[in-house]
Write a protein that holds these residues in place. Structure first.
Motif, short mmCIF file in Angstrom:
data_model
loop_
_atom_site.label_atom_id
_atom_site.label_comp_id
_atom_site.label_asym_id
_atom_site.label_seq_id
_atom_site.Cartn_x
_atom_site.Cartn_y
_atom_site.Cartn_z
N LEU A 93 0.85 -6.89 16.89
CA LEU A 93 1.85 -7.69 16.45
C LEU A 93 3.22 -6.99 16.37
O LEU A 93 2.82 -6.05 15.63
CB LEU A 93 1.37 -8.48 15.60
N ALA B 35 1.37 -16.83 6.55
CA ALA B 35 1.24 -16.83 7.18
C ALA B 35 0.84 -17.70 8.67
O ALA B 35 1.38 -18.42 9.69
CB ALA B 35 -0.02 -15.92 8.17
N ASP C 227 7.87 -26.44 25.89
CA ASP C 227 7.07 -27.35 26.37
C ASP C 227 6.11 -27.01 24.81
O ASP C 227 5.32 -26.73 25.10
CB ASP C 227 6.14 -27.12 26.96
N THR C 228 6.05 -27.96 23.83
CA THR C 228 5.29 -27.97 22.51
C THR C 228 5.28 -28.78 22.07
O THR C 228 5.29 -30.25 22.10
CB THR C 228 5.53 -26.38 21.28
N SER C 229 4.05 -29.26 20.74
CA SER C 229 4.40 -30.76 19.90
C SER C 229 3.61 -30.28 19.34
O SER C 229 3.21 -29.70 18.86
CB SER C 229 2.81 -31.75 20.76
N ALA D 94 4.10 -19.40 21.20
CA ALA D 94 3.29 -19.03 20.57
C ALA D 94 3.63 -18.97 19.61
O ALA D 94 3.57 -18.51 18.48
CB ALA D 94 2.30 -18.01 21.29
N VAL E 21 8.00 -21.20 17.53
CA VAL E 21 6.82 -21.68 16.91
C VAL E 21 6.27 -21.81 15.21
O VAL E 21 6.64 -22.47 14.47
CB VAL E 21 5.83 -22.86 17.02
N ILE E 22 5.99 -20.20 15.30
CA ILE E 22 5.53 -19.92 13.99
C ILE E 22 6.84 -19.69 12.66
O ILE E 22 6.61 -19.96 11.14
CB ILE E 22 5.19 -18.71 13.89
N THR F 286 -0.93 -24.62 12.47
CA THR F 286 -0.78 -23.89 12.19
C THR F 286 -0.65 -24.73 10.41
O THR F 286 -0.23 -24.05 9.55
CB THR F 286 0.83 -23.41 12.36
N HIS G 186 0.93 -14.58 1.31
CA HIS G 186 1.74 -14.96 2.39
C HIS G 186 1.21 -15.98 3.04
O HIS G 186 0.39 -16.41 3.55
CB HIS G 186 1.81 -13.78 3.53
N ILE H 138 -5.18 -20.38 7.74
CA ILE H 138 -5.71 -18.26 7.40
C ILE H 138 -5.57 -18.22 6.15
O ILE H 138 -6.73 -18.50 5.17
CB ILE H 138 -4.72 -17.49 7.91
N VAL I 227 -4.48 -11.06 15.43
CA VAL I 227 -4.09 -11.17 13.85
C VAL I 227 -4.93 -12.42 12.76
O VAL I 227 -4.96 -11.72 11.81
CB VAL I 227 -2.65 -11.55 13.87
N GLN J 1 -5.19 -14.18 18.41
CA GLN J 1 -6.14 -14.60 17.69
C GLN J 1 -6.83 -13.00 16.67
O GLN J 1 -7.97 -13.27 16.23
CB GLN J 1 -7.38 -14.90 19.26
O1 UT7 Z 1 2.28 -12.70 9.00
C1 UT7 Z 1 1.31 -12.52 10.28
C2 UT7 Z 1 1.51 -13.72 11.42
N1 UT7 Z 1 0.85 -13.73 12.59
C3 UT7 Z 1 0.10 -14.81 12.12
O2 UT7 Z 1 -0.31 -15.01 11.20
C4 UT7 Z 1 -0.71 -15.50 13.46
C5 UT7 Z 1 -2.05 -15.25 13.52
N2 UT7 Z 1 -2.30 -16.55 14.48
C6 UT7 Z 1 -2.28 -18.05 14.24
O3 UT7 Z 1 -1.72 -17.74 13.79
C7 UT7 Z 1 -2.80 -18.77 15.86
O4 UT7 Z 1 -3.27 -17.56 16.59
C8 UT7 Z 1 -1.53 -19.03 16.96
C9 UT7 Z 1 -0.89 -20.18 16.24
C10 UT7 Z 1 -0.63 -18.13 16.91
C11 UT7 Z 1 -1.85 -19.55 18.11
O5 UT7 Z 1 -2.96 -20.78 18.02
P1 UT7 Z 1 -4.58 -20.69 19.14
O6 UT7 Z 1 -5.55 -21.26 18.40
O7 UT7 Z 1 -5.34 -19.12 18.58
O8 UT7 Z 1 -4.08 -20.68 20.75
P2 UT7 Z 1 -3.60 -19.71 21.07
O9 UT7 Z 1 -2.46 -18.24 21.37
O10 UT7 Z 1 -5.35 -19.17 22.09
O11 UT7 Z 1 -4.17 -20.69 22.52
C12 UT7 Z 1 -4.24 -22.01 22.65
C13 UT7 Z 1 -3.72 -22.79 23.99
C14 UT7 Z 1 -3.16 -21.90 25.01
O12 UT7 Z 1 -2.88 -22.88 26.30
P3 UT7 Z 1 -4.51 -22.60 27.31
O13 UT7 Z 1 -4.33 -21.75 27.64
O14 UT7 Z 1 -5.51 -22.48 26.75
O15 UT7 Z 1 -3.63 -24.06 28.18
C15 UT7 Z 1 -1.71 -21.39 24.79
O16 UT7 Z 1 -0.88 -21.60 26.10
O17 UT7 Z 1 -2.53 -23.04 23.28
C16 UT7 Z 1 -1.39 -22.95 24.47
N3 UT7 Z 1 0.13 -22.49 23.25
C17 UT7 Z 1 1.05 -23.96 22.72
N4 UT7 Z 1 1.18 -25.63 23.37
C18 UT7 Z 1 1.35 -26.00 22.58
C19 UT7 Z 1 0.68 -21.66 22.88
N5 UT7 Z 1 1.41 -21.66 21.55
C20 UT7 Z 1 2.05 -23.19 21.88
C21 UT7 Z 1 2.64 -24.52 21.35
N6 UT7 Z 1 2.83 -25.40 21.35
N7 UT7 Z 1 3.89 -23.88 20.85
#
Ligand code: UT7
Length: 348
Positions: free
Chosen positions: A195, A277, A28-30, A156, A159-160, A38, A275, A281, A243, A241
């Protein structure tokens, strides 16, 4: 002391393109959510069978070696950075050595995740500077797709990430003020679990806490169990968040460190290759440093986050597109799991 330079560069990405819409078949994503958070539009996944972290690394290495005008017999040291190795052990560097039929040279694996390429480049730089080696092959490669949770539970994270490989050959140079000017490495293990992928691993503690009835007198069998797969702890775990917040501080910090060391300023940077990410960022870092859009190269839109491969893939693409010219100041910077982070300043 010699100075070292990047003499050849190559990259390889698998042919299988998965758009954000394709992922909606599994979870379930979009497209809207993924692009907004991202910047990613699509990523590549390796063939499930036959194509591995090593084989992708080999393809990138062949191009880098050819562009360095050397043959594989000239390579006198191999450094391979990955978090998704073909085997738990031995590492990918020896597998690449075997696959390419190289001489019995030293082969080293680097486990520094998103900073892996910068760490590997720094090691190559030191070996070349001291005169120990003349052609160091540095590879960053990842096959994330085999180990991600493609159900909604893992969305979460899954997809990255994308698959791919990049490689460079590091050689000595006699040209004054050219090549790798400096590298800067850092780590802070205080938040290692923010992580992490715990298994296969020797620290079963995290999982055992959830299963206190596990019979203590038994030996072995804890490297990976079906319960770990069922409850999701077998998959990469990320506090996105946490990270994000750390990354937007450490990227600018380590870039400034490199500039100060070389008496340079942000306006001297011709191209920053962060990088890949998260596009947000990179944009945040660009604004913090007061750089223009032209000064920062991003390709996460096409490949997602390819971890140790992301910098060499981006560096190679930028170079192929004519965005890096002779004499340009190129800054590489990374932040990722560990946490580890680093930068490298290169006069091209
Ligand atoms: O190289 C280092 C690797 N990692 C990174 O750099 C990660 C850095 N962090 C990020 O890029 C972001 O934190 C993410 C892109 C991973 C996530 O974004 P966010 O704005 O921090 O979202 P969140 O995890 O706080 O989730 C917000 C909402 C949640 O729903 P509720 O609880 O608000 O209802 C999640 O369940 O988005 C939901 N969600 C998704 N919805 C649709 C999480 N993943 C997805 C998804 N599709 N793929």
């Amino acid at each position: 002391m010699f100075q070292s330079k990047i003499a050849g560069i190559g990259y390889y990405v698998p042919k299988n393109v998965y758009t954000n819409n394709d992922l909606t078949r599994f979870m379930d994503t979009s497209d809207e959510w993924i692009q907004e958070r991202t910047g990613i539009k699509e990523r590549r996944y390796a063939d499930r069978i036959g194509e591995t972290t090593t084989t992708m690394g080999v393809e990138a290495a062949k191009i880098a070696i050819e562009r360095a005008n050397i043959s594989k017999e000239d390579v006198d040291f191999i450094i391979f950075a990955t978090l998704s190795p073909d085997y738990y052990f031995p590492g990918c560097a020896v597998l690449l050595q075997r696959e390419m039929g190289m001489n019995e040279v030293g082969a080293l694996d680097i486990r520094n995740q998103c900073s892996g390429f910068i760490y590997a480049l720094s090691i190559a730089d030191q070996f070349v500077k001291t005169g120990m080696y003349k052609n160091v092959l540095v590879v960053g490669s990842e096959k994330h797709s085999f180990a991600l949770d493609f159900s909604t539970r893992g969305r979460a994270v899954s997809v990255i990430f994308g698959d791919g490989a990049g490689a460079v050959v590091v050689q000595p140079t006699t040209e004054a003020d050219k090549g790798i000017l400096s590298t800067h490495l850092h780590s802070d293990g205080a938040e290692a679990e923010k992580l992490a992928m715990y298994y296969p691993g020797a620290s079963s503690g995290i999982w055992l806490d959830k299963m206190p009835e596990w019979p203590e007198q038994e030996l072995g069998g804890l490297l990976m169990t079906k319960e770990m797969l069922e409850d999701g702890t077998a998959f990469p775990n990320m506090d996105g968040q946490a990270v994000f917040k750390k990354a937007v501080v450490k990227f600018p910090e380590v870039i400034h460190e490199a500039l100060i060391k070389n008496n340079l300023k942000t306006s001297d940077i011709n191209l920053l290759i962060p990088h890949q990410a998260n596009l947000r960022i990179s944009q945040f870092v660009q604004k913090t440093l007061g750089l223009s859009e032209d000064q920062v190269f991003n390709n996460i839109q096409k490949y997602g986050n390819t971890t140790a491969a992301s910098i060499p893939i981006a560096l190679c693409e930028a170079w192929e597109q004519g965005k890096i010219k002779d004499g340009d100041l190129v800054c590489l910077a990374a932040f990722g799991a560990g946490f580890t982070w680093g930068s490298a300043l290169i006069r091209w």
